[in-house]
Design a protein around this motif. Structure first.
Motif, short mmCIF file in Angstrom:
data_model
loop_
_atom_site.label_atom_id
_atom_site.label_comp_id
_atom_site.label_asym_id
_atom_site.label_seq_id
_atom_site.Cartn_x
_atom_site.Cartn_y
_atom_site.Cartn_z
N ASP A 49 72.60 91.34 -10.27
CA ASP A 49 73.08 91.61 -11.62
C ASP A 49 74.47 92.21 -11.60
OD1 ASP A 49 70.79 90.63 -12.73
OD2 ASP A 49 69.87 92.57 -13.10
N ASP A 50 74.71 93.14 -10.66
CA ASP A 50 76.03 93.76 -10.55
C ASP A 50 77.10 92.73 -10.16
OD1 ASP A 50 75.04 96.21 -11.23
OD2 ASP A 50 74.78 96.89 -9.15
N VAL A 51 76.72 91.81 -9.26
CA VAL A 51 77.66 90.77 -8.83
C VAL A 51 78.01 89.86 -10.01
CG1 VAL A 51 78.02 88.81 -7.30
CG2 VAL A 51 76.82 90.83 -6.45
N VAL A 52 76.99 89.48 -10.75
CA VAL A 52 77.21 88.60 -11.92
C VAL A 52 78.12 89.29 -12.92
CG1 VAL A 52 76.10 87.51 -13.90
CG2 VAL A 52 75.03 87.37 -11.66
N ARG A 86 72.37 82.39 -15.64
CA ARG A 86 71.61 81.65 -16.66
C ARG A 86 70.22 82.26 -16.83
NH1 ARG A 86 73.43 76.84 -13.83
NH2 ARG A 86 75.25 75.92 -14.86
N GLU A 87 69.60 82.59 -15.71
CA GLU A 87 68.26 83.17 -15.77
C GLU A 87 68.28 84.52 -16.48
OE1 GLU A 87 64.74 84.68 -12.71
OE2 GLU A 87 66.30 83.32 -12.00
N GLN A 88 69.29 85.33 -16.19
CA GLN A 88 69.42 86.63 -16.84
C GLN A 88 69.65 86.47 -18.34
OE1 GLN A 88 72.28 89.27 -15.03
NE2 GLN A 88 72.53 90.46 -16.90
N SER A 89 70.50 85.53 -18.72
CA SER A 89 70.77 85.28 -20.13
C SER A 89 69.51 84.83 -20.85
CB SER A 89 71.87 84.23 -20.27
OG SER A 89 72.10 83.93 -21.63
N THR A 90 68.75 83.94 -20.20
CA THR A 90 67.51 83.45 -20.79
C THR A 90 66.50 84.58 -20.94
OG1 THR A 90 67.83 81.26 -19.83
CG2 THR A 90 65.60 81.83 -20.51
N ARG A 91 66.42 85.43 -19.93
CA ARG A 91 65.47 86.56 -19.96
C ARG A 91 65.81 87.52 -21.10
NH1 ARG A 91 65.94 87.70 -15.11
NH2 ARG A 91 67.46 89.40 -15.19
N ASP A 102 58.74 86.02 -19.10
CA ASP A 102 59.51 84.79 -18.99
C ASP A 102 58.59 83.58 -19.09
OD1 ASP A 102 61.54 83.01 -18.59
OD2 ASP A 102 61.62 83.27 -16.40
N VAL A 103 58.85 82.71 -20.04
CA VAL A 103 58.03 81.51 -20.22
C VAL A 103 58.92 80.29 -20.39
CG1 VAL A 103 56.03 82.68 -21.22
CG2 VAL A 103 57.88 81.94 -22.71
N GLU A 104 58.36 79.14 -20.06
CA GLU A 104 59.04 77.86 -20.22
C GLU A 104 58.20 76.95 -21.10
OE1 GLU A 104 61.99 77.43 -19.12
OE2 GLU A 104 62.18 79.10 -17.72
N ALA A 174 76.05 95.07 -21.12
CA ALA A 174 75.93 93.94 -20.20
C ALA A 174 77.25 93.59 -19.55
CB ALA A 174 75.37 92.72 -20.94
N ASN A 175 78.35 93.67 -20.30
CA ASN A 175 79.65 93.29 -19.73
C ASN A 175 80.47 94.50 -19.27
OD1 ASN A 175 80.78 94.43 -22.09
ND2 ASN A 175 80.89 92.44 -23.13
#
Length: 280
Positions: A49-52, A86-91, A102-104, A174-175
């Protein structure tokens, strides 16, 4: 390959040399004259998360990885972390939408149900709480039945204002444009914004009710005062909650979802009915 990293004799990162400078810089130039000193880097024990966040904040295409004493051990490119972003944004989006996990779309019915049901039950309990609050003010509705017309306005405005405030704070966290230690500063800023918005909205409602019911009617001023109080509370609550969750190491995205809306609905209705009773 995006960069050439410059290290000293001990392997410590000293600078970064973009490949495009091999074309734009004279061939006689030394690397130390054209390299960018003290480049952004991440440690080997940094979280994904820190890297992103670092890559997004500084608009990087790659970032070097160093160990505890600053020796270069590798690099991470934007492609490497894109899936995680993308996964973090979706979560975060799912948390804000009231999904507890988390569901699809291709998940089984039982899993999708278990992800949705908790917040739906909490919302149902919040609705029951609202009905209990309203039930304690039957006499007020008998005397001033027009007060019931503004229940949706009070509840909806409180929920919307709280969601707006929390969304801004969560985005800032977040940013990295906002730090959890800046709680008082952000609350102070939000107070000014809330004061302006509350004044404008309550005055608009007051003018409408003044024309419709007259200046002497209880609904004319009670709704405006209640709306002002609800907007102020919702704004500050929507700011304070995600900041507090961030301090507690809990994902603040939770605060942009049903939690804020349900809480503001209940508190807003309580404020509305209590103020109306005092002014009636």
């Amino acid at each position: 390959m995006y960069y050439v990293y410059v290290i000293d004799d001990d392997g410590r990162l000293r600078g970064v040399f973009p490949l495009k400078k091999m074309i734009t810089s004279p061939s006689i130039s030394k690397v130390k004259h054209v390299m960018k000193k003290d480049p952004f880097s991440v440690r080997v024990d940094s979280s994904i998360d820190d890297v992103v966040q670092t890559i997004e904040k500084y608009d990087l295409v790659a970032i070097p990885v160093v160990d505890s004493i600053g020796r270069l051990v590798g690099q991470i490119t934007v492609d490497d972390v894109m899936d995680e972003a993308r996964e973090q944004s979706t979560r975060d989006y799912q948390l804000a939408s009231g999904l507890s996990q988390d569901v699809e779309t291709d998940d089984k019915v039982l899993r999708q149900t278990s992800a949705r049901l908790p917040w739906l039950i909490i919302g149902m309990l919040g609705g029951i709480g609202n009905s209990m609050i309203l039930g304690n003010f039957n006499g007020t509705f008998v005397t001033h039945p027009e007060m019931a017309l503004y229940i949706p306005l009070i509840g909806g405005t409180g929920g919307n204002v709280g969601t707006q405030s929390s969304a801004i704070v969560v985005q800032g966290l977040a940013n990295n444009s906002l730090n959890a230690t800046d709680t008082l500063k952000q609350v102070g800023k939000e107070s000014i914004v809330a004061l302006i918005n509350a004044t404008i909205i309550s005055m608009m409602v007051y003018m409408y009710n003044f024309i419709r019911f007259g200046g002497a009617a209880t609904v004319t001023y009670s709704v405006s005062i209640s709306l002002f109080a609800v907007v102020m509370f919702a704004s500050l609550f929507g700011t304070f909650v995600p900041m507090t969750l961030e301090k507690l190491k809990i994902d603040p995205a939770i605060a942009t979802g049903p939690f804020i809306s349900i809480t503001n609905d209940i508190i807003g209705m309580l404020l509305y009915m209590r103020i109306t009773s005092l002014l009636a």
